[in-house]
Scaffold this active site. Structure first.
Site, PDB file in Angstrom:
ATOM      1  N   THR A 133      -0.154  -1.252   6.683  1.00 27.78           N
ATOM      2  CA  THR A 133      -0.823  -2.501   7.070  1.00 27.78           C
ATOM      3  C   THR A 133      -2.258  -2.535   6.537  1.00 27.78           C
ATOM      4  O   THR A 133      -2.778  -3.602   6.211  1.00 27.78           O
ATOM      5  CB  THR A 133      -0.825  -2.714   8.611  1.00 27.78           C
ATOM      6  OG1 THR A 133      -1.552  -1.662   9.233  1.00 27.78           O
ATOM      7  CG2 THR A 133       0.587  -2.791   9.158  1.00 27.78           C
ATOM      8  N   ASN A 134      -2.890  -1.375   6.436  1.00 25.34           N
ATOM      9  CA  ASN A 134      -4.240  -1.338   5.848  1.00 25.34           C
ATOM     10  C   ASN A 134      -4.189  -1.653   4.353  1.00 25.34           C
ATOM     11  O   ASN A 134      -5.060  -2.353   3.827  1.00 25.34           O
ATOM     12  CB  ASN A 134      -4.891   0.023   6.099  1.00 25.34           C
ATOM     13  CG  ASN A 134      -5.502   0.095   7.486  1.00 25.34           C
ATOM     14  OD1 ASN A 134      -6.475  -0.581   7.776  1.00 25.34           O
ATOM     15  ND2 ASN A 134      -4.906   0.897   8.361  1.00 25.34           N
ATOM     16  N   LYS A 138      -1.714  13.622   4.407  1.00 27.31           N
ATOM     17  CA  LYS A 138      -1.781  14.967   3.824  1.00 27.31           C
ATOM     18  C   LYS A 138      -3.212  15.350   3.482  1.00 27.31           C
ATOM     19  O   LYS A 138      -4.053  14.478   3.226  1.00 27.31           O
ATOM     20  CB  LYS A 138      -0.939  15.008   2.537  1.00 27.31           C
ATOM     21  CG  LYS A 138       0.548  14.906   2.791  1.00 27.31           C
ATOM     22  CD  LYS A 138       1.097  16.242   3.191  1.00 27.31           C
ATOM     23  CE  LYS A 138       2.559  16.120   3.597  1.00 27.31           C
ATOM     24  NZ  LYS A 138       3.050  17.339   4.229  1.00 27.31           N
ATOM     25  N   ILE A 139      -3.436  16.657   3.426  1.00 27.48           N
ATOM     26  CA  ILE A 139      -4.744  17.179   3.020  1.00 27.48           C
ATOM     27  C   ILE A 139      -4.863  17.032   1.489  1.00 27.48           C
ATOM     28  O   ILE A 139      -3.862  17.137   0.779  1.00 27.48           O
ATOM     29  CB  ILE A 139      -4.814  18.695   3.364  1.00 27.48           C
ATOM     30  CG1 ILE A 139      -4.551  18.913   4.853  1.00 27.48           C
ATOM     31  CG2 ILE A 139      -6.100  19.332   2.884  1.00 27.48           C
ATOM     32  CD1 ILE A 139      -5.748  18.877   5.731  1.00 27.48           C
ATOM     33  N   LEU A 140      -6.072  16.810   1.010  1.00 24.99           N
ATOM     34  CA  LEU A 140      -6.288  16.775  -0.447  1.00 24.99           C
ATOM     35  C   LEU A 140      -6.810  18.134  -0.915  1.00 24.99           C
ATOM     36  O   LEU A 140      -7.519  18.822  -0.176  1.00 24.99           O
ATOM     37  CB  LEU A 140      -7.301  15.688  -0.803  1.00 24.99           C
ATOM     38  CG  LEU A 140      -6.890  14.242  -0.495  1.00 24.99           C
ATOM     39  CD1 LEU A 140      -8.047  13.299  -0.778  1.00 24.99           C
ATOM     40  CD2 LEU A 140      -5.657  13.836  -1.299  1.00 24.99           C
ATOM     41  N   ASN A 156     -11.680   6.822   3.348  1.00 26.99           N
ATOM     42  CA  ASN A 156     -10.633   7.011   4.354  1.00 26.99           C
ATOM     43  C   ASN A 156     -10.905   6.102   5.545  1.00 26.99           C
ATOM     44  O   ASN A 156     -12.046   5.807   5.867  1.00 26.99           O
ATOM     45  CB  ASN A 156     -10.624   8.475   4.815  1.00 26.99           C
ATOM     46  CG  ASN A 156      -9.509   8.764   5.811  1.00 26.99           C
ATOM     47  OD1 ASN A 156      -8.367   8.325   5.628  1.00 26.99           O
ATOM     48  ND2 ASN A 156      -9.827   9.483   6.877  1.00 26.99           N
ATOM     49  N   HIS A 176     -10.149   5.959   9.650  1.00 26.46           N
ATOM     50  CA  HIS A 176      -9.679   6.777  10.778  1.00 26.46           C
ATOM     51  C   HIS A 176      -9.766   5.936  12.061  1.00 26.46           C
ATOM     52  O   HIS A 176     -10.790   5.281  12.300  1.00 26.46           O
ATOM     53  CB  HIS A 176     -10.540   8.044  10.915  1.00 26.46           C
ATOM     54  CG  HIS A 176     -10.047   8.937  12.004  1.00 26.46           C
ATOM     55  ND1 HIS A 176      -8.944   9.755  11.855  1.00 26.46           N
ATOM     56  CD2 HIS A 176     -10.474   9.106  13.284  1.00 26.46           C
ATOM     57  CE1 HIS A 176      -8.728  10.406  12.977  1.00 26.46           C
ATOM     58  NE2 HIS A 176      -9.634  10.032  13.871  1.00 26.46           N
TER      59      HIS A 176
HETATM   60  C1  GRF Z   1      -4.115   3.696  10.654  1.00 22.27           C
HETATM   61  O1  GRF Z   1      -4.335   3.696  12.033  1.00 22.27           O
HETATM   62  C2  GRF Z   1      -5.171   4.515   9.957  1.00 22.27           C
HETATM   63  O2  GRF Z   1      -6.406   4.466  10.573  1.00 22.27           O
HETATM   64  C3  GRF Z   1      -4.599   5.898  10.066  1.00 22.27           C
HETATM   65  O3  GRF Z   1      -3.220   5.735   9.907  1.00 22.27           O
HETATM   66  C4  GRF Z   1      -2.825   4.419  10.291  1.00 22.27           C
HETATM   67  C5  GRF Z   1      -2.129   3.806   9.122  1.00 22.27           C
HETATM   68  O4  GRF Z   1      -1.598   2.552   9.400  1.00 22.27           O
HETATM   69  N1  GRF Z   1      -5.270   6.801   9.148  1.00 22.27           N
HETATM   70  P1  GRF Z   1      -0.995   1.645   8.238  1.00 22.27           P
HETATM   71  O5  GRF Z   1       0.011   2.502   7.469  1.00 22.27           O
HETATM   72  O6  GRF Z   1      -2.111   1.188   7.368  1.00 22.27           O
HETATM   73  O7  GRF Z   1      -0.308   0.510   8.933  1.00 22.27           O
END
Ligand code: GRF
Length: 216
Positions: free
Chosen positions: A15-16, A93-95, A109, A111
């Site tokens: 969704t992001n 995953k870790i980079l 990123n 969070h």
């Molecule tokens: C989001 O809450 C983001 O902050 C976290 O993982 C989730 C990913 O959601 N790192 P989407 O795949 O973008 O819907």
């Protein structure tokens, strides 16, 4: 100003990623997503990319002996797509050290908490929100930051908070915070693409604001 070439790494629904695609479509972000890479084959974000004619690539970590080799392939794919900015949009995953140093201050990123609360090792997905609910915090939120060698540790670009209600569950909190994520991630990316983010030590200055300050 030329459009910044963006590579997005995902592991899930994306969704992001969608919020960035939407902001590019409306012309709000002066960028272009040239590739979306997922470490999960079934990630719906890959489908979102395909729907917008963006190259969607699945790379399976299990096909590699170690994290470094896996990351070398990610780097190769990003380089082949001319990527200048990497966005971790729910990438779990870790980079590798090499990846992080190659793209220093060019990896963003998102969070789903107010860093430095509920972040770092083990805090991902719904676990972040469960921890916030269990702690009983009254406020949580989302953080957009540059990535450095430590998990959820790099310079913070933007944060926004939400208030918790007594009735909130991890799931309702997650939904509240996702709405904020879809606002501040595209905004941070927009500023990046306009060359407005300046990293000074641990602080990120949004240059436009600095100019305004200086003109006072
Ligand atoms: C989001 O809450 C983001 O902050 C976290 O993982 C989730 C990913 O959601 N790192 P989407 O795949 O973008 O819907």
């Amino acid at each position: 100003m030329s459009r910044t070439k963006i590579g997005v790494l995902i592991s899930g629904s994306g969704t992001n990623l969608q919020s960035i695609i939407n902001n590019i479509t409306t012309g709000n972000i002066n960028g272009e997503i040239t590739v979306v890479i997922s470490n999960k084959k079934e990630a719906y974000g890959l489908e979102r990319a395909r729907q917008h004619n963006i190259d969607a690539v699945f790379v399976n970590q299990k096909d590699f002996e170690n994290l470094e080799q896996f990351n070398d392939v990610l780097i190769e794919k990003l380089e082949n797509h001319g990527v200048e900015l990497v966005i971790l949009a729910g990438y779990l995953k870790i980079l590798s050290k090499k990846f992080i140093s190659l793209y220093k201050n060019r990896i963003i990123n998102i969070h789903p908490s107010l860093i430095p609360s509920f972040c770092g090792k083990g805090y991902y997905g719904i676990k972040v929100h469960e921890a916030a609910i269990n702690y009983g915090v009254k406020v949580s939120g989302a953080t957009v930051h540059f990535v450095d060698e430590e998990a959820d540790n790099g310079p913070i670009i933007m944060q926004e908070s939400v208030h918790l209600d007594y009735e909130d569950t991890a799931e309702t909190l997650q939904n509240k915070i996702l709405k904020i994520e879809h606002k501040i991630l595209p905004l941070a990316v927009k500023y990046y693409c306009e060359g407005k983010l300046k990293v000074v030590g641990r602080k990120v200055i949004i240059v436009e604001n600095e100019e305004l300050k200086n003109n006072k």
